[in-house]
Design a protein around this motif. Structure first.
Motif, PDB file in Angstrom:
ATOM      1  N   UNK A 235     -20.070  19.728   6.585  1.00  0.00           N
ATOM      2  CA  UNK A 235     -20.987  18.883   7.337  1.00  0.00           C
ATOM      3  C   UNK A 235     -20.400  17.494   7.574  1.00  0.00           C
ATOM      4  N   UNK A 236     -19.500  17.043   6.704  1.00  0.00           N
ATOM      5  CA  UNK A 236     -18.913  15.713   6.930  1.00  0.00           C
ATOM      6  C   UNK A 236     -17.999  15.704   8.151  1.00  0.00           C
ATOM      7  N   UNK A 237     -17.484  16.893   8.544  1.00  0.00           N
ATOM      8  CA  UNK A 237     -16.577  16.985   9.689  1.00  0.00           C
ATOM      9  C   UNK A 237     -17.249  17.478  10.962  1.00  0.00           C
TER      10      UNK A 237
ATOM     11  N   UNK B 182     -23.316  20.294  11.552  1.00  0.00           N
ATOM     12  CA  UNK B 182     -23.878  21.635  11.402  1.00  0.00           C
ATOM     13  C   UNK B 182     -25.080  21.638  10.462  1.00  0.00           C
ATOM     14  N   UNK B 183     -25.895  20.617  10.534  1.00  0.00           N
ATOM     15  CA  UNK B 183     -27.074  20.559   9.678  1.00  0.00           C
ATOM     16  C   UNK B 183     -27.882  21.835   9.850  1.00  0.00           C
ATOM     17  N   UNK B 184     -28.523  22.345   8.839  1.00  0.00           N
ATOM     18  CA  UNK B 184     -28.660  21.809   7.483  1.00  0.00           C
ATOM     19  C   UNK B 184     -27.554  22.240   6.533  1.00  0.00           C
ATOM     20  N   UNK B 185     -26.472  22.848   7.040  1.00  0.00           N
ATOM     21  CA  UNK B 185     -25.429  23.362   6.165  1.00  0.00           C
ATOM     22  C   UNK B 185     -24.587  22.245   5.553  1.00  0.00           C
ATOM     23  N   UNK B 186     -24.277  22.376   4.274  1.00  0.00           N
ATOM     24  CA  UNK B 186     -23.321  21.494   3.617  1.00  0.00           C
ATOM     25  C   UNK B 186     -21.919  22.058   3.756  1.00  0.00           C
ATOM     26  N   UNK B 187     -21.846  23.387   3.805  1.00  0.00           N
ATOM     27  CA  UNK B 187     -20.575  24.098   3.890  1.00  0.00           C
ATOM     28  C   UNK B 187     -20.803  25.399   4.628  1.00  0.00           C
ATOM     29  N   UNK B 188     -19.873  25.767   5.469  1.00  0.00           N
ATOM     30  CA  UNK B 188     -19.876  27.076   6.111  1.00  0.00           C
ATOM     31  C   UNK B 188     -18.443  27.550   6.108  1.00  0.00           C
ATOM     32  N   UNK B 189     -18.180  28.715   5.521  1.00  0.00           N
ATOM     33  CA  UNK B 189     -16.799  29.186   5.445  1.00  0.00           C
ATOM     34  C   UNK B 189     -16.723  30.690   5.624  1.00  0.00           C
TER      35      UNK B 189
ATOM     36  N   UNK C 150     -23.134  31.093 -11.740  1.00  0.00           N
ATOM     37  CA  UNK C 150     -22.955  32.402 -11.105  1.00  0.00           C
ATOM     38  C   UNK C 150     -21.481  32.659 -10.874  1.00  0.00           C
ATOM     39  N   UNK C 151     -21.189  33.901 -10.562  1.00  0.00           N
ATOM     40  CA  UNK C 151     -19.829  34.368 -10.370  1.00  0.00           C
ATOM     41  C   UNK C 151     -19.863  35.395  -9.259  1.00  0.00           C
ATOM     42  N   UNK C 152     -18.816  35.434  -8.446  1.00  0.00           N
ATOM     43  CA  UNK C 152     -18.734  36.441  -7.403  1.00  0.00           C
ATOM     44  C   UNK C 152     -17.310  36.949  -7.300  1.00  0.00           C
ATOM     45  N   UNK C 153     -17.193  38.240  -6.991  1.00  0.00           N
ATOM     46  CA  UNK C 153     -15.868  38.851  -6.940  1.00  0.00           C
ATOM     47  C   UNK C 153     -15.962  40.223  -6.284  1.00  0.00           C
ATOM     48  N   UNK C 154     -14.828  40.750  -5.794  1.00  0.00           N
ATOM     49  CA  UNK C 154     -14.828  42.075  -5.187  1.00  0.00           C
ATOM     50  C   UNK C 154     -15.178  43.153  -6.213  1.00  0.00           C
ATOM     51  N   UNK C 155     -15.875  44.183  -5.756  1.00  0.00           N
ATOM     52  CA  UNK C 155     -16.249  45.293  -6.640  1.00  0.00           C
ATOM     53  C   UNK C 155     -15.008  45.985  -7.194  1.00  0.00           C
ATOM     54  N   UNK C 156     -13.973  46.132  -6.362  1.00  0.00           N
ATOM     55  CA  UNK C 156     -12.717  46.738  -6.797  1.00  0.00           C
ATOM     56  C   UNK C 156     -11.617  45.697  -6.649  1.00  0.00           C
ATOM     57  N   UNK C 157     -11.002  45.324  -7.766  1.00  0.00           N
ATOM     58  CA  UNK C 157      -9.956  44.303  -7.750  1.00  0.00           C
ATOM     59  C   UNK C 157      -8.782  44.734  -6.875  1.00  0.00           C
ATOM     60  N   UNK C 158      -8.239  43.783  -6.150  1.00  0.00           N
ATOM     61  CA  UNK C 158      -7.097  43.942  -5.247  1.00  0.00           C
ATOM     62  C   UNK C 158      -7.426  44.703  -3.969  1.00  0.00           C
ATOM     63  N   UNK C 159      -8.713  44.938  -3.698  1.00  0.00           N
ATOM     64  CA  UNK C 159      -9.145  45.447  -2.405  1.00  0.00           C
ATOM     65  C   UNK C 159      -9.867  44.285  -1.735  1.00  0.00           C
ATOM     66  N   UNK C 160      -9.361  43.872  -0.577  1.00  0.00           N
ATOM     67  CA  UNK C 160      -9.864  42.661   0.067  1.00  0.00           C
ATOM     68  C   UNK C 160     -11.289  42.819   0.599  1.00  0.00           C
ATOM     69  N   UNK C 161     -12.127  41.862   0.243  1.00  0.00           N
ATOM     70  CA  UNK C 161     -13.470  41.753   0.802  1.00  0.00           C
ATOM     71  C   UNK C 161     -13.445  40.600   1.792  1.00  0.00           C
ATOM     72  N   UNK C 162     -14.326  40.631   2.777  1.00  0.00           N
ATOM     73  CA  UNK C 162     -14.369  39.529   3.740  1.00  0.00           C
ATOM     74  C   UNK C 162     -15.811  39.267   4.144  1.00  0.00           C
ATOM     75  N   UNK C 163     -16.097  38.003   4.356  1.00  0.00           N
ATOM     76  CA  UNK C 163     -17.447  37.622   4.731  1.00  0.00           C
ATOM     77  C   UNK C 163     -17.567  36.154   5.018  1.00  0.00           C
ATOM     78  N   UNK C 164     -18.804  35.704   5.067  1.00  0.00           N
ATOM     79  CA  UNK C 164     -19.125  34.306   5.328  1.00  0.00           C
ATOM     80  C   UNK C 164     -19.993  33.791   4.191  1.00  0.00           C
ATOM     81  N   UNK C 165     -19.811  32.538   3.844  1.00  0.00           N
ATOM     82  CA  UNK C 165     -20.611  31.920   2.804  1.00  0.00           C
ATOM     83  C   UNK C 165     -21.041  30.551   3.284  1.00  0.00           C
ATOM     84  N   UNK C 166     -22.267  30.159   2.952  1.00  0.00           N
ATOM     85  CA  UNK C 166     -22.667  28.792   3.267  1.00  0.00           C
ATOM     86  C   UNK C 166     -23.563  28.239   2.181  1.00  0.00           C
ATOM     87  N   UNK C 167     -23.569  26.937   2.093  1.00  0.00           N
ATOM     88  CA  UNK C 167     -24.435  26.182   1.174  1.00  0.00           C
ATOM     89  C   UNK C 167     -25.423  25.405   2.012  1.00  0.00           C
ATOM     90  N   UNK C 168     -26.691  25.502   1.658  1.00  0.00           N
ATOM     91  CA  UNK C 168     -27.749  24.757   2.337  1.00  0.00           C
ATOM     92  C   UNK C 168     -28.428  23.886   1.322  1.00  0.00           C
TER      93      UNK C 168
END
Length: 116
Positions: free
Chosen positions: A27-29, A32-39, A98-116
């Motif tokens: 959001x500083x760049x 994109x309110x109300x998001x603090x982060x979108x990645x 909290x913690x987040x990680x792929x269900x199977x290690x070394x298999x790539x997961x992809x998605x979007x994450x944001x903080x509001x």
């Protein structure tokens, strides 16, 4: 409704940590309110370990073409599997780890994450 482009940038995936590549918009760049982060992320192993959040909501959306599911667990006995095409919203309230990680290690997961 007419909107104008305020800022344009090329989003490239950069290594953030071992097993994690991402693009981040803050959001500083960008206005994109109300998001603090979108990645957008690509993760193939556990990266962060348990970490704190307080006073925010975190949304994780797994791309439908993600090769595997994502696990999100917390210290309040919450545990969820976010399947490809799935969405999870976590409200941290006054605080949690909290913690987040792929269900199977070394298999790539992809998605979007944001903080509001």
């Amino acid at each position: 409704m007419n909107k104008k482009v305020v800022k344009k940038t090329d989003a490239t995936f950069n290594p953030i940590a071992k097993g994690l590549k991402g693009t981040g918009f803050f959001a500083r760049d960008f206005p994109i309110e109300p998001f603090l982060l979108f990645s957008e992320f690509r993760m193939s192993q556990q990266v962060f370990g348990p970490h704190p959040h307080a006073g925010v909501s975190v949304m994780t959306y797994m791309r439908p073409d993600s090769k595997e599911s994502f696990i999100n667990r917390d210290n309040l006995s919450g545990m969820s599997f976010i399947e490809p095409g799935g969405l999870q919203i976590m409200q941290a309230g006054s605080g949690m780890h909290h913690d987040e990680f792929p269900k199977i290690e070394h298999v790539e997961t992809s998605g979007f994450s944001n903080l509001v």
